[in-house]
Design an enzyme around this catalytic site. Structure first.
Site, PDB file in Angstrom:
ATOM      1  N   TYR A 142      49.902  55.065  33.985  1.00  0.00           N
ATOM      2  CA  TYR A 142      50.064  56.336  33.286  1.00  0.00           C
ATOM      3  C   TYR A 142      51.505  56.833  33.360  1.00  0.00           C
ATOM      4  CZ  TYR A 142      45.181  57.688  32.344  1.00  0.00           C
ATOM      5  OH  TYR A 142      43.906  57.793  31.853  1.00  0.00           O
ATOM      6  N   LYS A 188      42.448  44.512  40.185  1.00  0.00           N
ATOM      7  CA  LYS A 188      42.409  43.293  39.362  1.00  0.00           C
ATOM      8  C   LYS A 188      43.376  42.312  40.026  1.00  0.00           C
ATOM      9  CE  LYS A 188      41.050  40.944  35.740  1.00  0.00           C
ATOM     10  NZ  LYS A 188      39.670  40.431  35.575  1.00  0.00           N
ATOM     11  N   ASP A 220      36.502  44.446  36.451  1.00  0.00           N
ATOM     12  CA  ASP A 220      35.504  44.031  35.454  1.00  0.00           C
ATOM     13  C   ASP A 220      34.120  43.923  36.089  1.00  0.00           C
ATOM     14  OD1 ASP A 220      36.542  41.904  36.929  1.00  0.00           O
ATOM     15  OD2 ASP A 220      36.523  40.464  35.273  1.00  0.00           O
ATOM     16  N   ASP A 244      40.038  56.198  35.571  1.00  0.00           N
ATOM     17  CA  ASP A 244      39.731  56.942  34.349  1.00  0.00           C
ATOM     18  C   ASP A 244      38.537  56.304  33.641  1.00  0.00           C
ATOM     19  OD1 ASP A 244      40.146  58.775  32.173  1.00  0.00           O
ATOM     20  OD2 ASP A 244      41.042  57.112  31.056  1.00  0.00           O
ATOM     21  N   ASP A 248      34.281  57.686  33.611  1.00  0.00           N
ATOM     22  CA  ASP A 248      33.502  57.973  32.399  1.00  0.00           C
ATOM     23  C   ASP A 248      32.218  57.148  32.400  1.00  0.00           C
ATOM     24  OD1 ASP A 248      35.480  59.678  31.295  1.00  0.00           O
ATOM     25  OD2 ASP A 248      35.123  58.888  29.281  1.00  0.00           O
TER      26      ASP A 248
HETATM   27  C1  IPM Z   1      40.624  62.475  32.359  1.00  0.00           C
HETATM   28  C2  IPM Z   1      41.151  62.437  30.942  1.00  0.00           C
HETATM   29  C3  IPM Z   1      42.672  62.432  30.975  1.00  0.00           C
HETATM   30  C4  IPM Z   1      43.103  61.179  31.705  1.00  0.00           C
HETATM   31  C5  IPM Z   1      43.343  62.560  29.600  1.00  0.00           C
HETATM   32  C6  IPM Z   1      42.904  63.778  28.855  1.00  0.00           C
HETATM   33  C7  IPM Z   1      44.843  62.531  29.706  1.00  0.00           C
HETATM   34  O1  IPM Z   1      40.627  61.349  30.271  1.00  0.00           O
HETATM   35  O2  IPM Z   1      40.943  63.449  33.085  1.00  0.00           O
HETATM   36  O3  IPM Z   1      39.889  61.582  32.740  1.00  0.00           O
HETATM   37  O4  IPM Z   1      43.212  60.109  31.083  1.00  0.00           O
HETATM   38  O5  IPM Z   1      43.347  61.275  32.902  1.00  0.00           O
HETATM   39 MG    MG Z   2      39.133  60.286  31.353  1.00  0.00          MG
END
Ligand code: IPM
Ligand code: MG
Length: 357
Positions: A142, A188, A220, A244, A248
């Site tokens: 990032y 990885k 993975d 990240d 999710d």
């Molecule tokens: C998160 C989001 C952020 C990230 C974005 C909005 C920059 O996806 O907080 O997980 O990638 O960290």
């Molecule tokens: Mg995110």
């Protein structure tokens, strides 16, 4: 009476709606516990771009630095999608995290019994899941240099220093000591040099925590294991990008991304935000799930203010609201439920906090 300063950044899209409900929950918990909260609102993301032309105004960073904690909603939206990367709303959030050195992002994934059937996974797979993703938040690909575009080529750099890995590893092991004493480090290392360093460093730090069991997993495989058998995990520690993505994925174990809170500890205070985004498609309709933000407010009370009682009151109220059948649309299509709006869900949580003993 203890008084705390909270910097509030509602942001864009559903941010405004969900932060409003989290503030109401915070106020109710504060009143019960006998402390007070002073809120200062700041602009970030698209709202800041529209108002002053940059995604993170100096005033916002200063305000966040001077606060006891930052309560944040979400940023971004199609309106700003075509701006150059450094002017996009997301850059504001990244700069805020960096500016506060909020390196330790904790994303707990818990399954509420009342929502077992909300997950797209089988009940047997998700019942009892209780894991914590510890995501390094201010390094990795990032932020790595060099990055940019050159003619028909674009590049980013995944870079970690030993020091950066050490400090996030310590956070993970310390968290594990308070939990089931298992850390799974995700990398990885079969392909990336940066992951080899990550693995070696985490293994070295592990020696300081002999009662914690450390395992390593390629990312993975971890993505697959999370949906195959999520109960095997206690603490997952990983870098910025992998964290990240995996968080999710992990949110769907709990049934909705609208349920997952996070805390990002830094030098002081920290940033408390839902893991989901600004959901422009449903913004302004009053149907967003405020629970991830309300649970983030609970984390704020616990981690930034040390107000554990307030944190428990908020969490218990959320659990009870779900047990009583209240559901925003994202979790509403399962079983006999009381469909509710963002505001109604917030109101139920506040009522339950007020009634709590
Ligand atoms: C998160 C989001 C952020 C990230 C974005 C909005 C920059 O996806 O907080 O997980 O990638 O960290
Ligand atoms: Mg995110």
């Amino acid at each position: 009476m203890a008084a705390y300063n909270i910097a509030v950044i509602s942001g864009d899209g559903i941010g405004v709606e969900i932060v409003r409900e989290a503030r109401r929950a915070l106020d109710a918990a504060a009143a019960k516990e006998g402390f007070s909260l002073k809120y200062n609102e700041f602009l970030m993301g698209g709202a800041a771009i529209d108002a002053v032309g940059v995604p993170l105004p100096d005033e916002t960073l200063e305000g966040a630095k001077n606060a006891d904690a930052v309560l944040f909603g979400a940023i971004g939206g199609t309106k700003w999608d075509n701006l150059p990367r450094h002017l996009r709303p997301e850059s504001g959030l990244l700069a805020l995290r960096k500016g506060l050195d909020a390196f330790a992002n904790l994303r707990p994934v818990q399954v509420f019994d009342a929502l077992i059937d909300a997950s797209t996974l089988k009940a047997d797979v998700v019942r009892g899941v209780d894991l914590l993703v510890v995501r390094e938040l201010v390094g990795g690909i990032y932020f790595g240099e060099p990055k940019g575009r050159e003619g028909g080529k674009a590049f980013n750099t995944m870079v970690y220093t030993e020091r950066e890995v050490e400090r996030i590893a310590h956070i993970a092991f310390k968290a594990a000591l308070k939990r089931r004493r298992k850390v799974c480090s995700v990398d990885k290392a079969n392909v990336l040099d940066v992951s080899q360093l990550w693995r070696e460093t985490v293994s070295r730090v592990a020696q300081e925590y002999p009662t914690v069991e450390l395992s390593h997993m390629y990312v993975d495989n971890a993505a697959m294991q999370l949906v195959r058998a999520p109960k095997q995990f206690d603490v997952i520690v990983t870098g910025n990008l992998f964290g990240d993505i995996l968080s999710d994925e992990a949110s769907m174990i709990s049934g909705s991304i609208g349920l997952l809170p996070s805390s990002s500890q830094g030098v002081r205070g920290g940033i408390f935000e839902p893991i989901h985004g600004s959901a422009p498609d449903i913004a302004g309709q009053g149907i967003a799930n405020p629970l991830a933000t309300i649970l983030s407010a609970a984390m704020l009370c616990e981690h930034a203010l040390g107000e554990i009682g307030a944190a428990r009151r908020i969490e218990n109220a959320v659990r009870t609201a779900l047990e009583q059948g209240y559901r925003t649309p994202d979790i509403a299509s399962y079983g006999a439920v009381k469909r509710c709006s963002t505001e109604e869900m917030g109101a139920v949580v506040v009522k339950l906090i007020n009634e709590s003993k």
